[in-house]
Design an enzyme around this catalytic site. Structure first.
Site, mmCIF file in Angstrom:
data_model
loop_
_atom_site.group_PDB
_atom_site.id
_atom_site.type_symbol
_atom_site.label_atom_id
_atom_site.label_comp_id
_atom_site.label_asym_id
_atom_site.label_seq_id
_atom_site.Cartn_x
_atom_site.Cartn_y
_atom_site.Cartn_z
ATOM 1 N N ASP A 8 0.851 -1.184 0.000
ATOM 2 C CA ASP A 8 0.000 0.000 0.000
ATOM 3 C C ASP A 8 0.888 1.235 0.000
ATOM 4 O O ASP A 8 1.768 1.374 0.861
ATOM 5 C CB ASP A 8 -0.901 0.015 1.230
ATOM 6 N N ASP A 129 -15.025 -3.369 -1.623
ATOM 7 C CA ASP A 129 -14.670 -3.112 -0.235
ATOM 8 C C ASP A 129 -15.968 -2.937 0.535
ATOM 9 O O ASP A 129 -16.789 -2.080 0.185
ATOM 10 C CB ASP A 129 -13.812 -1.855 -0.128
#
Length: 240
Positions: A8, A129
């Site tokens: 990330d 998500d």
């Protein structure tokens, strides 16, 4: 099944968040290329890259860091975060990304996602998500009224390569993934499903492998960085 180590990116560095909160970022490596190479050297067959700044900004924001990663590895990588139009899809695929992940666009502009999947077979994934089973967008900042499974069903027969299913409340919390929700999603659609969020132990890896659903793989981040998961062992269990 495949182990997807997560890189990330925030301001060019490898970080992990807690439940998607940007202010909770922990920096694990200043050199994303070196981190990517370390995962490759450990025997990982894929990488999962997220441009966190891009996800919030709605446009790519860590291009230099992604380029460093791509230049450091020979294994394929999938990339998500801020990819909102066909020009960005084309640009990233041309730069060497094996697969782009479209998340917010899947809710805001499903026709675009379907067009991209048709234009680039096997190279477009959908990121779903979820918070309490409902899809979230804009870097998880907004929860919609669309159930994750209903969103996934919109892309049946669209040629989508995979669905990355993340339980936001589990992400970075080291409390185990929501395998039941990911398994239910995998049973509901024919698209391969990848589990993400909270994978923090070898028991989680074994549970994903043994859940009985046709899962494609598992994404893990923090547990790999802090040593709770051995990437070579985890990859071997999933590949068996």
């Amino acid at each position: 099944m495949i182990l997807y180590p997560a890189i990330d990116l925030k301001e060019g560095r490898c970080v992990r968040l807690l439940r998607g909160e940007m202010e909770s970022a922990t920096v694990f490596n200043e050199d994303p290329g070196a981190q990517a190479r370390a995962f490759q050297d450990a025997g990982c067959a894929w990488l999962h890259i997220v441009d966190l700044d891009g996800a919030f900004a709605g446009r790519p924001a860590n291009a230099d860091a992604v380029e460093k990663i791509l230049g450091a590895i020979a294994i394929p990588a999938q990339l998500g975060g801020g990819i909102r139009d066909m020009a960005q899809v084309e640009a990233w695929l041309a730069r060497g990304v094996a697969r782009v992940i479209l998340g917010t666009a899947a809710v805001r502009d499903p026709a675009f996602v379907k067009a991209a999947a048709r234009a680039f077979p096997g190279r477009v994934a959908v990121g779903i998500d979820a918070r309490d089973g409902m899809a979230a967008v804009e870097g998880w900042a907004e929860t919609t009224d669309i159930a994750a499974v209903d969103l996934a069903r919109r892309f049946e027969d669209a040629g989508v390569a995979a669905i990355i299913h993340t339980d936001i409340d589990r992400d970075g919390a080291m409390q185990g993934p929501n395998i039941a929700a990911s398994a239910a999603l995998a049973h509901a659609v024919s698209i391969p499903v990848i589990v993400s969020g909270g994978v923090s132990s070898m028991d989680d890896i074994r549970a994903a492998k043994a859940c009985g659903a046709p899962l494609d793989g598992v994404i893990s981040g923090r547990a790999l960085y802090d040593g709770r998961l051995d990437p070579a062992e985890a990859a071997a269990i999933l590949a068996a």
